[in-house]
Enzyme design. Structure first.
Site, PDB file in Angstrom:
ATOM      1  CE  LYS A 195     -15.474  -1.268  10.640  1.00  0.00           C
ATOM      2  NZ  LYS A 195     -15.632  -2.717  10.862  1.00  0.00           N
ATOM      3  CD  GLU A 269      -1.306   0.253  20.263  1.00  0.00           C
ATOM      4  OE1 GLU A 269      -0.569  -0.748  20.281  1.00  0.00           O
ATOM      5  OE2 GLU A 269      -1.028   1.307  20.845  1.00  0.00           O
ATOM      6  CB  CYS A 303      -2.290  -7.858  20.154  1.00  0.00           C
ATOM      7  SG  CYS A 303      -2.587  -7.011  21.699  1.00  0.00           S
ATOM      8  CD  GLU A 400      -1.112 -11.429  15.435  1.00  0.00           C
ATOM      9  OE1 GLU A 400      -1.636 -10.960  14.405  1.00  0.00           O
ATOM     10  OE2 GLU A 400      -1.094 -10.837  16.528  1.00  0.00           O
TER      11      GLU A 400
END
Ligand code: NAD
Length: 498
Positions: A195, A269, A303, A400
């Site tokens: 997906k 992750e 990331c 973040e």
């Protein structure tokens, strides 16, 4: 406009015209199918802001069809009982086919997420080499024997595939992060339902034709496009044995909770707020280049971005001046132009989020040293932004941002650097810039992060694991750790008598 730019502009216009009405179906059981509801969504080029494509939105019935196909290919033995050498050959063939379509795939990625063509080409090339790496590993899955302390018994372990894996990916590095899941999962004998992100669905769908051409049996690889509701339906499906997810910490938490209800296996992750630490004894020019690559590469949408730049006070002014000067020289522009070093943000939601953090930075009292402006009139651009004298307790240092915003935080000594570096809920990566290797060795064990780079940043390779401590994730991708993450361990006891 010079001739090169005019050619690129024509290429863009032609590509978008050709793909404006491109209709994409779901890839289930080696067939292309419309979604049962007929619902679709569109992609957007973040540079020209043009919409293109009509992508099938998979609903619960489509999810069920894909999981059932994957289940049948697994339970019927079509894939787990295929000889490892044959699995290796098919993966190697897939790698060759990806390589033969590399420019087409990379260009599609540029029109999906606005990253530079060179970077997307490198990522597609990595996917192809990862096919060979994990293909070769298919023949190395092994357990071990144990000298039993019980006379009359022999014991050993075998590693077996887990079953049906749902691979859910984000928009920032779509194929690269898919490869880290799909390829070890297939090598170990699992079947997979993919997906991709709703921002970058078409580049992943392009794999469907290549899977067919390579000769994979039906149901081994399935691709469902859709948004978070599609992802949630896949995670909740009882036929899914493992969820391999890369994305935000928030979504990762939702997935882990849902998976826990039936104890489905999970690897996550997630996000990061990584420290890139520059000591007074660093090679200054190299450190400046490393810090720029760490935060402004991919316009900060990584990331592992080195978004907190910790600089020792003795060189703080000198380093800051050099960083601002070098960053100012980054060439901003069309991601298709090979000269471009800094492109747009991937989609409007991300652009708005970064703009909000620019306002938060101002309200928190950060010193604006460079950038700070955003424009969405010709592409979704936020300038490379450097904020000085940031306190690690501020939101811009704790959350973040996932954009081109570097927060500079001064420190006095090693102990303070380690304290600030670890003072975060994340633990994905950390960078150290020092010419003193004794210092580096002293600090590596003290940093709570899944990867530590010394005098480099963002290095990676398929043989070395990648993943996070703390809220940056659970499990590791790449290397032997990735292969093992797609297996269950079975222990065998044989009573052979004394
Ligand atoms: P996201 O969490 O919004 O979406 C990721 C994927 O999950 C998409 O395919 C989305 O459709 C799907 N999804 C959304 N809600 C879901 C739900 N409830 N159940 C199941 N699936 C759902 O993340 P994003 O914005 O696409 O990606 C950016 C994030 O990814 C950043 O936080 C970044 O740090 C992280 N990331 C981590 C790594 C790593 O290796 N640690 C690498 C790249 C990106």
């Amino acid at each position: 406009m010079d001739t090169t730019l005019a050619k690129i502009s024509d290429l863009r216009a032609n590509w978008l015209r050709a793909h404006a009405d491109r209709a994409e179906q779901l890839f289930i059981n080696n067939e292309w199918r419309h979604s049962v509801s007929g619902a679709t969504f569109r992609c957007m080029d973040p540079f020209s802001l043009a919409h293109w494509g009509h992508i099938a939105m998979a609903g619960p019935v489509d999810v069920d069809a894909a999981v059932s196909a994957a289940r049948a290919a697994f339970d019927g033995g079509a894939w787990p009982r295929t000889a490892p050498a044959r699995r290796a050959a098919l993966l190697a063939r897939l790698g060759e086919l990806v390589e033969s379509s590399i420019d087409e795939i990379a260009r599609t990625l540029v029109f999906e997420n606005g990253k530079t063509f060179e970077e997307m080409r490198r990522m597609t090339q990595s996917f192809a080499s990862d096919c060979r790496f994990f293909g070769a590993m298919a023949e190395t899955v092994h357990g071990y024997t144990v000298s039993s302390n019980l006379p009359g018994y022999a014991s050993y372990t075998v590693r077996e595939p887990i079953g049906v894996v749902a691979a859910i990916t984000p928009w920032n590095t779509p194929l690269g992060l898919l490869g880290w899941k799909l390829l070890p999962a297939l090598a170990a004998g699992n079947t997979v339902v993919i997906k991709p992100s709703e921002v970058t669905p078409v580049s992943t769908l392009m794999l469907g034709d290549l899977v067919l051409e390579a000769g994979f049996p039906p149901g081994v690889v399935n691709i469902l496009t859709g948004d978070g509701t599609t992802g949630a339906a896949l995670v909740a499906h009882p036929g899914v044995d493992k969820i391999a997810f890369t994305g935000s910490t928030r979504t990762g938490t939702a997935i882990a909770k849902l998976a826990a209800e039936r104890h489905a296996r999970v690897s996550l992750e997630l996000g990061g707020k990584s420290p890139n630490i520059v000591f007074e004894d660093a090679a200054l020019e190299k450190a400046v280049a490393g810090v720029i690559g760490g935060i402004f590469g991919a316009s900060g949408q990584s990331c592992n971005a080195g978004s907190r730049v910790l600089v020792q006070r003795a060189i703080y002014d000198e380093f800051t001046a050099a960083l601002v000067e070098r960053t100012r020289q980054l060439r901003t522009g069309d991601p298709l132009d090979p000269q471009t070093q800094f492109g747009p943000l991937a989609f409007r939601g991300q652009y708005q989020k970064v703009c909000e953090y620019l306002s938060i930075a101002e309200a928190e009292g950060a010193r604006l040293l460079l950038g700070g402006k955003a424009t969405d009139s010709a592409g979704l651009f936020v300038e490379p932004t450097i904020l000085g004298d940031v306190d690690n307790s501020w939101r811009i240092a704790r959350e973040e941002i996932f954009g081109p915003v570097a927060s500079l935080i001064p420190f006095d000594d090693e102990a303070e650097a380690v304290r600030i570096a670890n003072d975060t809920v994340f633990g994905l990566a950390a960078g150290l810039w020092t010419e003193n290797l004794r210092r580096a060795h002293r600090l590596i064990p003290q940093l709570r992060a899944g990867v530590v780079w010394v005098n480099t940043y963002r290095m990676g390779g398929h043989a070395i694991p990648f993943g996070g401590y703390k809220q940056s994730g659970v499990g590791r991708e790449m290397g032997i750790d990735a292969l093992n993450a797609y297996t269950e361990v079975k222990s065998v006891w044989i009573n052979h008598g004394e």
